[in-house]
Design a protein around this motif. Structure first.
Motif, PDB file in Angstrom:
ATOM      1  N   PHE A  89       0.842  -1.199   0.000  1.00  0.00           N
ATOM      2  CA  PHE A  89       0.000   0.000   0.000  1.00  0.00           C
ATOM      3  C   PHE A  89       0.875   1.247   0.000  1.00  0.00           C
ATOM      4  O   PHE A  89       1.862   1.339   0.734  1.00  0.00           O
ATOM      5  N   VAL A  90       0.507   2.205  -0.838  1.00  0.00           N
ATOM      6  CA  VAL A  90       1.157   3.505  -0.853  1.00  0.00           C
ATOM      7  C   VAL A  90       0.077   4.554  -0.669  1.00  0.00           C
ATOM      8  O   VAL A  90      -0.921   4.571  -1.395  1.00  0.00           O
ATOM      9  N   TYR A  91       0.271   5.424   0.309  1.00  0.00           N
ATOM     10  CA  TYR A  91      -0.746   6.425   0.653  1.00  0.00           C
ATOM     11  C   TYR A  91      -0.326   7.805   0.176  1.00  0.00           C
ATOM     12  O   TYR A  91       0.764   8.288   0.487  1.00  0.00           O
ATOM     13  N   GLU A  92      -1.199   8.439  -0.585  1.00  0.00           N
ATOM     14  CA  GLU A  92      -0.916   9.786  -1.097  1.00  0.00           C
ATOM     15  C   GLU A  92      -1.394  10.868  -0.153  1.00  0.00           C
ATOM     16  O   GLU A  92      -0.840  11.964  -0.102  1.00  0.00           O
ATOM     17  N   GLY A  93      -2.429  10.573   0.628  1.00  0.00           N
ATOM     18  CA  GLY A  93      -3.099  11.585   1.421  1.00  0.00           C
ATOM     19  C   GLY A  93      -4.487  11.823   0.864  1.00  0.00           C
ATOM     20  O   GLY A  93      -4.827  11.354  -0.238  1.00  0.00           O
ATOM     21  N   ALA A  94      -5.337  12.527   1.613  1.00  0.00           N
ATOM     22  CA  ALA A  94      -6.690  12.869   1.163  1.00  0.00           C
ATOM     23  C   ALA A  94      -7.513  11.626   0.817  1.00  0.00           C
ATOM     24  O   ALA A  94      -8.374  11.673  -0.052  1.00  0.00           O
ATOM     25  N   GLY A  95      -7.228  10.503   1.483  1.00  0.00           N
ATOM     26  CA  GLY A  95      -8.005   9.291   1.248  1.00  0.00           C
ATOM     27  C   GLY A  95      -7.668   8.560  -0.037  1.00  0.00           C
ATOM     28  O   GLY A  95      -8.423   7.684  -0.462  1.00  0.00           O
ATOM     29  N   ILE A  96      -6.530   8.876  -0.658  1.00  0.00           N
ATOM     30  CA  ILE A  96      -6.142   8.237  -1.920  1.00  0.00           C
ATOM     31  C   ILE A  96      -5.075   7.179  -1.653  1.00  0.00           C
ATOM     32  O   ILE A  96      -4.013   7.479  -1.100  1.00  0.00           O
ATOM     33  N   ILE A  97      -5.382   5.946  -2.044  1.00  0.00           N
ATOM     34  CA  ILE A  97      -4.489   4.817  -1.784  1.00  0.00           C
ATOM     35  C   ILE A  97      -4.151   4.110  -3.096  1.00  0.00           C
ATOM     36  O   ILE A  97      -5.026   3.902  -3.941  1.00  0.00           O
ATOM     37  N   TYR A  98      -2.892   3.732  -3.238  1.00  0.00           N
ATOM     38  CA  TYR A  98      -2.457   2.900  -4.353  1.00  0.00           C
ATOM     39  C   TYR A  98      -2.135   1.519  -3.790  1.00  0.00           C
ATOM     40  O   TYR A  98      -1.415   1.398  -2.793  1.00  0.00           O
ATOM     41  N   VAL A  99      -2.692   0.494  -4.415  1.00  0.00           N
ATOM     42  CA  VAL A  99      -2.479  -0.883  -3.959  1.00  0.00           C
ATOM     43  C   VAL A  99      -1.745  -1.646  -5.055  1.00  0.00           C
ATOM     44  O   VAL A  99      -2.226  -1.728  -6.191  1.00  0.00           O
ATOM     45  N   MET A 100      -0.574  -2.170  -4.714  1.00  0.00           N
ATOM     46  CA  MET A 100       0.207  -2.985  -5.640  1.00  0.00           C
ATOM     47  C   MET A 100       0.125  -4.439  -5.185  1.00  0.00           C
ATOM     48  O   MET A 100       0.322  -4.728  -4.001  1.00  0.00           O
ATOM     49  N   THR A 101      -0.172  -5.356  -6.075  1.00  0.00           N
ATOM     50  CA  THR A 101      -0.309  -6.764  -5.723  1.00  0.00           C
ATOM     51  C   THR A 101       0.679  -7.605  -6.519  1.00  0.00           C
ATOM     52  O   THR A 101       1.230  -7.149  -7.525  1.00  0.00           O
ATOM     53  N   ASN A 106       0.119  -9.849  -8.460  1.00  0.00           N
ATOM     54  CA  ASN A 106      -0.329 -10.184  -9.816  1.00  0.00           C
ATOM     55  C   ASN A 106       0.023  -9.049 -10.775  1.00  0.00           C
ATOM     56  O   ASN A 106      -0.569  -8.909 -11.836  1.00  0.00           O
ATOM     57  N   ASP A 107       0.985  -8.232 -10.362  1.00  0.00           N
ATOM     58  CA  ASP A 107       1.581  -7.203 -11.217  1.00  0.00           C
ATOM     59  C   ASP A 107       0.589  -6.116 -11.621  1.00  0.00           C
ATOM     60  O   ASP A 107       0.596  -5.638 -12.753  1.00  0.00           O
ATOM     61  N   GLN A 108      -0.232  -5.686 -10.677  1.00  0.00           N
ATOM     62  CA  GLN A 108      -1.181  -4.608 -10.957  1.00  0.00           C
ATOM     63  C   GLN A 108      -1.064  -3.500  -9.922  1.00  0.00           C
ATOM     64  O   GLN A 108      -0.812  -3.757  -8.746  1.00  0.00           O
ATOM     65  N   ILE A 109      -1.246  -2.272 -10.389  1.00  0.00           N
ATOM     66  CA  ILE A 109      -1.351  -1.109  -9.516  1.00  0.00           C
ATOM     67  C   ILE A 109      -2.783  -0.601  -9.620  1.00  0.00           C
ATOM     68  O   ILE A 109      -3.289  -0.387 -10.725  1.00  0.00           O
ATOM     69  N   ASN A 110      -3.424  -0.422  -8.482  1.00  0.00           N
ATOM     70  CA  ASN A 110      -4.808   0.072  -8.448  1.00  0.00           C
ATOM     71  C   ASN A 110      -4.866   1.347  -7.626  1.00  0.00           C
ATOM     72  O   ASN A 110      -4.264   1.426  -6.550  1.00  0.00           O
ATOM     73  N   ARG A 111      -5.596   2.331  -8.115  1.00  0.00           N
ATOM     74  CA  ARG A 111      -5.766   3.596  -7.386  1.00  0.00           C
ATOM     75  C   ARG A 111      -7.181   3.676  -6.850  1.00  0.00           C
ATOM     76  O   ARG A 111      -8.158   3.486  -7.585  1.00  0.00           O
ATOM     77  N   PHE A 112      -7.301   3.984  -5.550  1.00  0.00           N
ATOM     78  CA  PHE A 112      -8.603   4.111  -4.899  1.00  0.00           C
ATOM     79  C   PHE A 112      -8.709   5.490  -4.248  1.00  0.00           C
ATOM     80  O   PHE A 112      -7.824   5.893  -3.496  1.00  0.00           O
ATOM     81  N   ASP A 113      -9.774   6.202  -4.552  1.00  0.00           N
ATOM     82  CA  ASP A 113     -10.074   7.471  -3.891  1.00  0.00           C
ATOM     83  C   ASP A 113     -11.250   7.206  -2.962  1.00  0.00           C
ATOM     84  O   ASP A 113     -12.401   7.139  -3.392  1.00  0.00           O
ATOM     85  N   LEU A 114     -10.982   7.024  -1.676  1.00  0.00           N
ATOM     86  CA  LEU A 114     -12.016   6.636  -0.729  1.00  0.00           C
ATOM     87  C   LEU A 114     -13.055   7.740  -0.515  1.00  0.00           C
ATOM     88  O   LEU A 114     -14.217   7.451  -0.255  1.00  0.00           O
ATOM     89  N   ASN A 115     -12.644   8.985  -0.627  1.00  0.00           N
ATOM     90  CA  ASN A 115     -13.616  10.075  -0.480  1.00  0.00           C
ATOM     91  C   ASN A 115     -14.624  10.081  -1.637  1.00  0.00           C
ATOM     92  O   ASN A 115     -15.801  10.305  -1.429  1.00  0.00           O
ATOM     93  N   LYS A 116     -14.144   9.802  -2.836  1.00  0.00           N
ATOM     94  CA  LYS A 116     -15.036   9.812  -4.000  1.00  0.00           C
ATOM     95  C   LYS A 116     -15.971   8.607  -3.977  1.00  0.00           C
ATOM     96  O   LYS A 116     -17.113   8.683  -4.429  1.00  0.00           O
ATOM     97  N   GLN A 117     -15.491   7.487  -3.413  1.00  0.00           N
ATOM     98  CA  GLN A 117     -16.278   6.275  -3.420  1.00  0.00           C
ATOM     99  C   GLN A 117     -17.407   6.283  -2.397  1.00  0.00           C
ATOM    100  O   GLN A 117     -18.366   5.553  -2.506  1.00  0.00           O
ATOM    101  N   PHE A 118     -17.260   7.137  -1.371  1.00  0.00           N
ATOM    102  CA  PHE A 118     -18.259   7.098  -0.299  1.00  0.00           C
ATOM    103  C   PHE A 118     -19.565   7.785  -0.711  1.00  0.00           C
ATOM    104  O   PHE A 118     -19.537   8.853  -1.299  1.00  0.00           O
TER     105      PHE A 118
END
Length: 396
Positions: free
Chosen positions: A370-382, A384-396
């Motif tokens: 997990f890499v945290y940018e701030g402001a509820g934005i998280i990057y998840v690397m797995t 299986n060779d993928q990077i995923n970006r999640f904006d938790l504020n936008k998703q709520f």
């Protein structure tokens, strides 16, 4: 009297409404929401972690194990460039940090070394645009003894330092456009370049002491500090303007101390069972302001603690394995199957506020990073060779 009672009831209702309006419950995700984007890393490029990732205003940067630097548009995940940053050099692999810096506009500055026609290894500085274009290159004639590096100064210019002998360093300054701004020689050691606005140079004065001298970006001396090794381990100059130290007292007890630049103790805090800690600066983001509330860390039971600039400590009960701070004062705690994001305050007397929790048990078999940018934005690397970006504020 009836009107008075109604008025009192109305006032009480408004006060309660105001209190409730100011109380925001944490966003609780039972599983990871849909990602903003997913980027698939080509085979053989798998190694991605918070140590070789940088996040600028508009771009996401990472370096792969096969010497490729990827730059993505952080809003869309679109690949902007892929660059072999070690081409023509004898560098095998580098993390962002001492040898590579990212500016807020996404430009990258990388210090490598090449072997000239005489077989002598010499340093080379290359500036890259986010689109992968080489903006400019500088070559240096100095033969580096062991230490070298690059850092971005408070005014945005670049500082390159090259150790040519024991306690002998040559430094160069350049504008982001590659304009030469000056050269200096130092009868001292330079380990990290500019940190929290000042350049630290070190001279060993005896077997048990060193002298640290600090300079601003105009190379003007600001102050000196004579460090006695009995004080423990020197942690550096904090963004609060205080000098920070740590000391191991045995029996799994560590003390953290802050002193003025003249050596006056401001506060000391002893903590039991500290397993991991950091001080006042995140290395994950590129921003003008950094996480500057004080020392942060994790105890052996997983509890997260924060010590503010006055030495006040607050503990958050958790089973955290690691954490990352962000420039906006938020912090992400990573547990076995959950991540939590808290809002901190400049004073640890103000209780931290839980903003988000996310159940990550679905990733247990994918060995996530997990890499945290701030402001509820998280990057998840797995794995299986993928990077995923999640904006938790936008998703709520």
């Amino acid at each position: 009297m009836l009107h008075v009672k109604r008025l009192i009831s109305l006032v009480a209702f408004l006060l309660l409404s105001s209190i409730l309006a100011g109380t925001v419950s944490a966003n609780n995700f039972q599983k990871l929401p849909k990602p903003d984007w997913t980027f698939s890393i080509p085979d053989g490029h798998e190694y991605v972690s918070d140590s070789n990732v940088r996040i600028a205003d508009q771009t996401f940067h990472f370096m792969s194990m096969d010497n490729q630097m990827y730059i993505l548009d952080k809003k869309t995940g679109r690949q902007l460039s892929k660059t072999d940053y070690t081409a023509g050099s004898n560098l095998i692999f580098s993390f962002f940090g001492t040898y590579a810096q990212v500016a807020q506009n996404g430009n990258v500055y990388i210090l490598t070394s090449i072997r000239n026609s005489s077989g002598v290894v010499k340093p080379r500085l290359t500036a890259y645009h986010p689109n992968g274009k080489v903006l400019w290159t500088k070559y240096f004639e100095e033969k580096v003894r062991s230490l070298s590096g690059i850092s971005i100064m408070p005014d945005g210019n670049l500082f390159v330092y090259l150790e040519t002998a024991s306690e002998r360093v040559t430094s160069y300054r350049y504008s982001p456009q590659g304009k030469f701004l000056g050269k200096n020689s130092w009868n001292a050691s330079i380990l990290y370049g500019f940190v929290n606005g000042l350049l630290e140079t070190t001279n060993r004065t005896s077997k048990t002491s060193s002298r640290m001298t600090y300079f601003d970006f105009k190379m003007k001396q600001q102050f000196q500090y004579q460090f006695d090794f009995k004080e423990g381990m020197f942690s550096g100059l904090g963004s609060d303007g205080l000098l920070h130290f740590q000391k191991n007292h045995g029996n799994n007890v560590i003390s953290f101390t802050a002193k003025t630049t003249k050596g006056k103790e401001v506060w000391t805090k002893k903590i039991n069972n500290v397993s991991y800690y950091d001080d006042m600066e995140t290395s994950m983001t590129v921003k003008k302001n950094v996480f500057s509330n004080g020392f942060t860390g994790i105890q052996s039971n997983g509890n997260f603690f924060i010590i503010d600039h006055k030495g006040v400590m607050q503990t958050v009960p958790a089973s955290a394995k690691m954490y990352q701070t962000a420039p906006d004062g938020t912090v992400m705690l990573v547990e076995d199957s959950k991540i939590s994001i808290y809002q901190t305050s400049p004073s640890a007397r103000t209780k931290v506020k839980l903003l988000h929790t996310v159940n990550t048990s679905e990733l247990s078999e994918l060995d996530p990073t997990f890499v945290y940018e701030g402001a509820g934005i998280i990057y998840v690397m797995t794995d299986n060779d993928q990077i995923n970006r999640f904006d938790l504020n936008k998703q709520f």
